[in-house]
Scaffold this motif. Sequence first.
Motif, short mmCIF file in Angstrom:
data_model
loop_
_atom_site.label_atom_id
_atom_site.label_comp_id
_atom_site.label_asym_id
_atom_site.label_seq_id
_atom_site.Cartn_x
_atom_site.Cartn_y
_atom_site.Cartn_z
N SER A 4 30.41 48.27 35.36
CA SER A 4 31.18 47.26 36.10
C SER A 4 30.70 47.18 37.55
N ALA A 47 31.29 43.96 40.31
CA ALA A 47 32.73 43.72 40.23
C ALA A 47 33.41 43.99 41.58
N ILE A 58 38.46 46.25 39.36
CA ILE A 58 38.32 46.83 38.03
C ILE A 58 39.66 47.42 37.60
N ASP A 87 36.57 43.93 34.21
CA ASP A 87 36.05 43.70 35.55
C ASP A 87 35.85 42.22 35.80
N GLY A 120 33.76 37.66 33.99
CA GLY A 120 33.69 39.12 34.02
C GLY A 120 33.64 39.68 32.61
#
Length: 327
Positions: free
Chosen positions: A27, A32, A35, A51, A135
């Motif tokens: 991630s 990201a 998270i 994420d 994501g």
Amino acid sequence: PQLVNQIAAGEVVERPASVVKELLENSLDAGAANIQVDVEQGGVRRIRIRDDGSGIPKDELALALSRHATSKIASLEDLERVASLGFRGEALPSIASVSRLTLTSATPDAGSGWTIRGDGGDRFEAPMPAAHPEGTTVEVRDLFFNVPARRKFLRTERTEFGHLEEVVRRIALSRFRVGLALSHNRKPMLQLSPAMNEAAQLDRVAKVCGQTFAEQVVRVDHEAAGLRLHGFLGLPTYSRSQADLQYFYVNGRMVRDRLISHAVRQAYQDVLFHGRHPAFVLYLELDPALVDVNAHPAKHEVRFRESRLVHDFLFRSLHKVLADLRP
Ligand code: ADP
Ligand code: MG
């Protein structure tokens, strides 16, 4: 190939905590900003990590679950200057080979998300459409359901969660700008919003390491010969019975290294304590070409090209800070 994956899993995936480490690193590599980690029964029953990173295109979902398919290394030179955390392309296939894994993702331009699932095998059906914001979400259920010998070595829910929480703490201290949340059996355990300034950073240190530590730290920030050491050093008044409040990062990566421990211990013993465990959260930054982070798949060891220089720099920086504290 499935046997190969399961053997690799033996190295990469020891327990739920190792799954969380690999997924969190992915991630982070995906850029990201936030998270969310939700686990059940110490992570054995379920680990879900969402994420808001760059996502995985539909036609790369199956590839991400196959061995040595990393999108992060294009050439051998890259391998010598790895900035991303993962680079071997074996975490996802290893985890998929010992669990029921669902990978759901949406890229910014895709308009919708796609999901793919595996049941411990190495064949995956075509991706199915799935609602998902930009994501990636990875859900890992029933870890080691198909490897009874490994499942047997898992400890109690509490112990497994303890290891898992420690992994989240380490990562929380490595990336202040990334928001992180952890829940266990639906109960919120850690809520960390992105920490953009010094006050917010200290606040995160308090949440992760405890209020007493945060109230008894001194800030370190030293630079010399292209090396920089910064972070938080526990004051001599802060004492802790175990040796576990020791976080050291090299270029953003948590390490346990004998050379580093030695330099820190020497600085402490020389100036202040005898027999106490120093507590610290410290960051060393240096030219990536001067460290080898490729030493071991578990990635906790580093090798410095100029170990003497690093040792002396650490010793001197800490020695100075500690000496200044002397009444
Ligand atoms: P590695 O991280 O060593 O490249 P992994 O098996 O951990 O290998 O992941 C395989 C690939 O899947 C990555 O190279 C990346 O392209 C993709 N991937 C995995 N997790 C994520 C994520 N959370 N966001 C975006 N891409 C991801
Ligand atoms: Mg990875």
